[in-house]
Design a protein around this motif. Structure first.
Motif, PDB file in Angstrom:
ATOM      1  N   MET A  61     -26.690  22.323  -0.026  1.00  0.00           N
ATOM      2  CA  MET A  61     -26.724  22.353   1.276  1.00  0.00           C
ATOM      3  C   MET A  61     -28.026  22.168   1.810  1.00  0.00           C
ATOM      4  SD  MET A  61     -26.010  25.810   3.549  1.00  0.00           S
ATOM      5  CE  MET A  61     -24.323  26.119   2.154  1.00  0.00           C
ATOM      6  N   ASP A  62     -28.112  21.293   2.869  1.00  0.00           N
ATOM      7  CA  ASP A  62     -29.507  21.017   3.380  1.00  0.00           C
ATOM      8  C   ASP A  62     -29.718  22.019   4.611  1.00  0.00           C
ATOM      9  OD1 ASP A  62     -28.062  20.389   5.780  1.00  0.00           O
ATOM     10  OD2 ASP A  62     -28.088  17.988   5.401  1.00  0.00           O
ATOM     11  N   GLY A  63     -31.091  21.732   4.926  1.00  0.00           N
ATOM     12  CA  GLY A  63     -31.446  22.944   6.096  1.00  0.00           C
ATOM     13  C   GLY A  63     -30.607  22.719   7.434  1.00  0.00           C
ATOM     14  N   ILE A  64     -30.189  21.611   7.718  1.00  0.00           N
ATOM     15  CA  ILE A  64     -29.528  21.801   8.986  1.00  0.00           C
ATOM     16  C   ILE A  64     -28.341  22.393   8.743  1.00  0.00           C
ATOM     17  CG2 ILE A  64     -28.130  20.246  10.679  1.00  0.00           C
ATOM     18  CD1 ILE A  64     -30.485  18.217   9.942  1.00  0.00           C
ATOM     19  N   GLU A  65     -27.316  22.189   7.892  1.00  0.00           N
ATOM     20  CA  GLU A  65     -26.123  22.897   7.591  1.00  0.00           C
ATOM     21  C   GLU A  65     -26.393  24.433   7.506  1.00  0.00           C
ATOM     22  OE1 GLU A  65     -22.305  24.111   7.197  1.00  0.00           O
ATOM     23  OE2 GLU A  65     -23.222  22.108   7.989  1.00  0.00           O
ATOM     24  N   ALA A  66     -27.573  24.778   6.712  1.00  0.00           N
ATOM     25  CA  ALA A  66     -27.863  26.221   6.554  1.00  0.00           C
ATOM     26  C   ALA A  66     -28.296  26.849   7.952  1.00  0.00           C
ATOM     27  CB  ALA A  66     -29.170  26.395   5.740  1.00  0.00           C
ATOM     28  N   THR A  67     -28.890  26.015   8.830  1.00  0.00           N
ATOM     29  CA  THR A  67     -29.123  26.618  10.055  1.00  0.00           C
ATOM     30  C   THR A  67     -27.892  26.813  10.691  1.00  0.00           C
ATOM     31  OG1 THR A  67     -31.580  25.330  10.229  1.00  0.00           O
ATOM     32  CG2 THR A  67     -30.268  25.960  12.343  1.00  0.00           C
ATOM     33  N   ARG A  68     -27.001  25.906  10.667  1.00  0.00           N
ATOM     34  CA  ARG A  68     -25.640  25.954  11.621  1.00  0.00           C
ATOM     35  C   ARG A  68     -25.044  27.095  11.028  1.00  0.00           C
ATOM     36  NH1 ARG A  68     -24.296  21.185  10.396  1.00  0.00           N
ATOM     37  NH2 ARG A  68     -25.134  20.176  12.124  1.00  0.00           N
ATOM     38  N   ARG A  69     -24.997  27.478   9.805  1.00  0.00           N
ATOM     39  CA  ARG A  69     -24.195  28.601   9.333  1.00  0.00           C
ATOM     40  C   ARG A  69     -24.913  29.944   9.727  1.00  0.00           C
ATOM     41  NH1 ARG A  69     -21.342  27.062   3.261  1.00  0.00           N
ATOM     42  NH2 ARG A  69     -20.839  24.728   4.059  1.00  0.00           N
ATOM     43  N   VAL A  70     -25.943  30.018   9.455  1.00  0.00           N
ATOM     44  CA  VAL A  70     -26.545  31.270  10.042  1.00  0.00           C
ATOM     45  C   VAL A  70     -26.652  31.630  11.585  1.00  0.00           C
ATOM     46  CG1 VAL A  70     -28.235  31.496   7.674  1.00  0.00           C
ATOM     47  CG2 VAL A  70     -29.038  30.670   9.883  1.00  0.00           C
ATOM     48  N   LEU A  71     -26.765  30.592  12.369  1.00  0.00           N
ATOM     49  CA  LEU A  71     -26.558  30.670  13.742  1.00  0.00           C
ATOM     50  C   LEU A  71     -25.305  30.668  14.459  1.00  0.00           C
ATOM     51  CD1 LEU A  71     -29.676  28.696  14.755  1.00  0.00           C
ATOM     52  CD2 LEU A  71     -29.852  31.187  14.254  1.00  0.00           C
ATOM     53  N   GLY A  72     -24.351  30.216  13.638  1.00  0.00           N
ATOM     54  CA  GLY A  72     -22.863  30.329  14.092  1.00  0.00           C
ATOM     55  C   GLY A  72     -22.030  30.870  13.417  1.00  0.00           C
ATOM     56  N   GLY A  73     -20.873  30.834  13.785  1.00  0.00           N
ATOM     57  CA  GLY A  73     -19.606  31.438  12.881  1.00  0.00           C
ATOM     58  C   GLY A  73     -19.329  32.673  13.424  1.00  0.00           C
ATOM     59  N   GLU A  74     -18.720  33.551  12.630  1.00  0.00           N
ATOM     60  CA  GLU A  74     -18.113  34.979  13.296  1.00  0.00           C
ATOM     61  C   GLU A  74     -19.285  35.922  13.138  1.00  0.00           C
ATOM     62  OE1 GLU A  74     -14.930  35.892  10.992  1.00  0.00           O
ATOM     63  OE2 GLU A  74     -13.402  34.385  11.769  1.00  0.00           O
ATOM     64  N   ASP A  75     -20.300  35.689  12.234  1.00  0.00           N
ATOM     65  CA  ASP A  75     -21.559  36.832  12.019  1.00  0.00           C
ATOM     66  C   ASP A  75     -22.677  35.963  12.350  1.00  0.00           C
ATOM     67  OD1 ASP A  75     -22.613  39.028  11.644  1.00  0.00           O
ATOM     68  OD2 ASP A  75     -22.915  38.803   9.475  1.00  0.00           O
ATOM     69  N   PRO A  76     -23.043  35.476  13.449  1.00  0.00           N
ATOM     70  CA  PRO A  76     -24.443  34.869  13.542  1.00  0.00           C
ATOM     71  C   PRO A  76     -25.538  35.715  13.438  1.00  0.00           C
ATOM     72  CG  PRO A  76     -23.563  35.380  15.850  1.00  0.00           C
ATOM     73  CD  PRO A  76     -22.408  35.674  14.645  1.00  0.00           C
ATOM     74  N   VAL A  77     -26.742  35.252  13.015  1.00  0.00           N
ATOM     75  CA  VAL A  77     -28.016  36.234  12.648  1.00  0.00           C
ATOM     76  C   VAL A  77     -28.824  35.757  13.782  1.00  0.00           C
ATOM     77  CG1 VAL A  77     -29.863  36.526  11.143  1.00  0.00           C
ATOM     78  CG2 VAL A  77     -27.594  35.928  10.207  1.00  0.00           C
ATOM     79  N   PRO A  78     -29.399  36.579  14.424  1.00  0.00           N
ATOM     80  CA  PRO A  78     -30.337  36.539  15.361  1.00  0.00           C
ATOM     81  C   PRO A  78     -31.807  36.073  15.341  1.00  0.00           C
ATOM     82  CG  PRO A  78     -29.981  38.977  15.423  1.00  0.00           C
ATOM     83  CD  PRO A  78     -29.184  38.219  14.509  1.00  0.00           C
ATOM     84  N   VAL A  79     -31.793  35.006  14.305  1.00  0.00           N
ATOM     85  CA  VAL A  79     -32.935  34.551  13.637  1.00  0.00           C
ATOM     86  C   VAL A  79     -33.374  33.316  14.571  1.00  0.00           C
ATOM     87  CG1 VAL A  79     -31.801  33.084  11.872  1.00  0.00           C
ATOM     88  CG2 VAL A  79     -34.386  33.763  11.631  1.00  0.00           C
TER      89      VAL A  79
END
Length: 227
Positions: A61-79
């Motif tokens: 998984m590249d950094g862009i997809e990792a960014t998309r996953r942590v900032l989106g979805g049902e449980d976004p992380v406020p990072v």
């Protein structure tokens, strides 16, 4: 308050260098390292840092997809995610910002600038290198059509709010915008708050994307000012 940072890069020496730089700076602390995108997602969800330094090209998984996953979805992380890469190709810039990244810097950025960048994005500001900003403007200027939906998002903005948004998209700080528009910094901050609310944006980076996607920069640029 100490800013908690995670370093996500597939090169061990790069991670080690960033860790030493950050850990020896007052007010900053590395709370974890990740060598690929999947590890980055798990690390960020577990440690909930203030800022994540994210490489783009990592195995799996590249950094862009990792960014998309942590900032989106049902449980976004406020990072706040600060993208670091050796490449400044357009597709990386657009993809990173659209994924929700707050900043984009090349790895040859001077150490002091990197440390400043961490503090800038942690405070909620967007940060793009001058090279990246020029390429972003040039690419959007070539686009023949404007997304109707994106343009409609700006319908409720006042004339002054549009003027502030243009300056934000140019990469100006609140102080610089205040000088440009002959208003106080407090006034600019008030307009910024309204822009974030009206456009449902989490930070300045998303305001930049909104401005370009709606064609604001090409349709009604400030006279005499070319970003």
């Amino acid at each position: 308050m100490t800013l908690r940072v995670v370093v996500c890069d597939d090169q061990v020496l790069v991670r080690a260098g960033f860790r030493v730089l950050i850990d020896t700076t007052e007010g900053l602390e590395v709370v974890g390292e990740a060598g690929n995108g999947a590890e980055a997602v798990e690390l960020i969800r577990r440690t909930r840092p203030d800022v994540a330094l994210m490489d783009i090209q990592m195995p799996g998984m590249d950094g862009i997809e990792a960014t998309r996953r942590v900032l989106g979805g049902e449980d976004p992380v406020p990072v706040r995610v600060l993208i670091l890469t050796t490449f400044d190709l357009d597709r990386y810039v657009f993809a990173a910002l659209q994924a929700g990244a707050s900043g984009f810097l090349l790895k040859d950025t001077p150490p002091t600038d990197l440390l400043t960048a961490i503090e800038v994005v942690a405070a909620g500001d967007a940060l793009l290198s001058p090279r990246v900003t020029r390429r972003l403007v040039a690419e959007f200027a070539k686009r023949p059509t404007v997304a109707v939906e994106a343009a409609e998002r700006l319908a409720d903005l006042t004339v002054r709010e549009r003027e502030v948004l243009v300056q934000v998209a140019r990469g100006l700080s609140n102080t610089e915008i205040a000088a440009e528009l002959y208003v106080t910094v407090a006034t600019v901050k008030a307009h910024m708050g309204k822009l974030l609310m009206k456009l449902a944006a989490r930070d300045r980076a998303q305001l930049v994307i909104a401005a370009y996607e709606a064609g604001l920069m090409t349709a009604s640029p400030s006279p005499g000012h070319t970003p």
